[in-house]
Design a protein around this motif. Sequence first.
Motif, mmCIF file in Angstrom:
data_model
loop_
_atom_site.group_PDB
_atom_site.id
_atom_site.type_symbol
_atom_site.label_atom_id
_atom_site.label_comp_id
_atom_site.label_asym_id
_atom_site.label_seq_id
_atom_site.Cartn_x
_atom_site.Cartn_y
_atom_site.Cartn_z
ATOM 1 N N GLY A 1 0.780 -1.230 0.000
ATOM 2 C CA GLY A 1 0.000 0.000 0.000
ATOM 3 C C GLY A 1 0.812 1.281 0.000
ATOM 4 N N LYS A 2 2.132 1.194 0.095
ATOM 5 C CA LYS A 2 2.984 2.388 0.107
ATOM 6 C C LYS A 2 3.665 2.545 -1.240
ATOM 7 N N ARG A 3 3.635 3.755 -1.779
ATOM 8 C CA ARG A 3 4.237 4.060 -3.084
ATOM 9 C C ARG A 3 5.741 3.830 -3.008
ATOM 10 N N ILE A 4 6.289 3.181 -4.056
ATOM 11 C CA ILE A 4 7.719 2.873 -4.084
ATOM 12 C C ILE A 4 8.151 2.819 -5.548
ATOM 13 N N ASP A 5 9.390 3.230 -5.843
ATOM 14 C CA ASP A 5 9.854 3.117 -7.226
ATOM 15 C C ASP A 5 10.503 1.744 -7.417
ATOM 16 N N ILE A 6 10.794 1.392 -8.650
ATOM 17 C CA ILE A 6 11.224 0.039 -8.976
ATOM 18 C C ILE A 6 12.585 -0.295 -8.357
ATOM 19 N N GLY A 7 13.482 0.674 -8.275
ATOM 20 C CA GLY A 7 14.791 0.430 -7.656
ATOM 21 C C GLY A 7 14.680 0.161 -6.168
ATOM 22 N N ALA A 8 13.880 0.971 -5.483
ATOM 23 C CA ALA A 8 13.669 0.760 -4.050
ATOM 24 C C ALA A 8 12.895 -0.527 -3.799
ATOM 25 N N LEU A 9 11.991 -0.864 -4.709
ATOM 26 C CA LEU A 9 11.244 -2.118 -4.585
ATOM 27 C C LEU A 9 12.189 -3.308 -4.661
ATOM 28 N N GLU A 10 13.126 -3.267 -5.588
ATOM 29 C CA GLU A 10 14.098 -4.358 -5.702
ATOM 30 C C GLU A 10 14.943 -4.484 -4.444
ATOM 31 N N ASN A 11 15.398 -3.338 -3.910
ATOM 32 C CA ASN A 11 16.192 -3.371 -2.678
ATOM 33 C C ASN A 11 15.385 -3.935 -1.516
ATOM 34 N N GLN A 12 14.141 -3.497 -1.383
ATOM 35 C CA GLN A 12 13.295 -3.940 -0.282
ATOM 36 C C GLN A 12 12.999 -5.440 -0.375
ATOM 37 N N ASP B 1 10.698 -10.465 -12.708
ATOM 38 C CA ASP B 1 12.143 -10.620 -12.874
ATOM 39 C C ASP B 1 12.868 -10.446 -11.540
ATOM 40 N N ILE B 2 12.436 -9.483 -10.753
ATOM 41 C CA ILE B 2 13.027 -9.297 -9.425
ATOM 42 C C ILE B 2 12.792 -10.539 -8.584
ATOM 43 N N ALA B 3 11.571 -11.070 -8.629
ATOM 44 C CA ALA B 3 11.252 -12.280 -7.859
ATOM 45 C C ALA B 3 12.108 -13.456 -8.317
ATOM 46 N N MET B 4 12.340 -13.574 -9.618
ATOM 47 C CA MET B 4 13.155 -14.675 -10.122
ATOM 48 C C MET B 4 14.611 -14.536 -9.684
ATOM 49 N N ARG B 5 15.150 -13.313 -9.740
ATOM 50 C CA ARG B 5 16.554 -13.113 -9.374
ATOM 51 C C ARG B 5 16.814 -13.403 -7.904
ATOM 52 N N TYR B 6 15.873 -13.073 -7.031
ATOM 53 C CA TYR B 6 16.057 -13.301 -5.601
ATOM 54 C C TYR B 6 15.418 -14.605 -5.140
ATOM 55 N N ASP B 7 14.925 -15.411 -6.085
ATOM 56 C CA ASP B 7 14.318 -16.711 -5.801
ATOM 57 C C ASP B 7 13.143 -16.584 -4.830
ATOM 58 N N ILE B 8 12.310 -15.568 -5.082
ATOM 59 C CA ILE B 8 11.128 -15.289 -4.269
ATOM 60 C C ILE B 8 9.928 -15.989 -4.900
ATOM 61 N N ASN B 9 9.059 -16.536 -4.062
ATOM 62 C CA ASN B 9 7.826 -17.137 -4.567
ATOM 63 C C ASN B 9 6.859 -16.023 -4.936
#
Length: 120
Positions: free
Chosen positions: A60-71, A104-112
Motif C-alpha cells: 500500500g505504500k508508493r515505491i519506485d522500482i529500484g527501491a522495490l528491488e532493494n526492499q 524478474d526481481i522475484a526470479m533473481r532473488y528466488d522469491i515465490n
Amino acid sequence: MSSLTDIIFLLLIFFMLTSTLVAPNALNLKLPGTSRTNTVTASDIDDVSIRNDGRYFLNGKRIDIGALENQLGQSARRMGARNYNITISPDRGTPTEYVVAVMDIAMRYDINGILAPEKN
C-alpha cells in the motif's frame, strides 16, 4: 522406400534426444489456488500492486522500482528466499513490462511470486 524410412527414423531419434536436453527457463510463479501442504498466512505475504501508469506499491505504500528491488532483496535475505512470498497485483490494462519487471526481481532473488487476478 526403405532409405526414406531410415531417414525419417533418424530424424525422429535426433529430435527426441535433443528435446530432452533443452532446459526451460521458467519463473517461480504460483497461480492462486488451494494447497493443503503449504499453507501461508496473509501476514507472511507482501503485496506488490502495479498501477497501469507504472506506479508500484509495496503493501500500500508508493515505491519506485529500484527501491522495490532493494526492499524485496532485503526481505528475501532476512526470511530465506524460498520462504518469502509476494503477490503481484496489477490493475486491469497494466502493460506487461511493468508486471514482468516485478516477476524478474522475484526470479533473481528466488522469491515465490503469486500472480493475483487483475484489479478493476
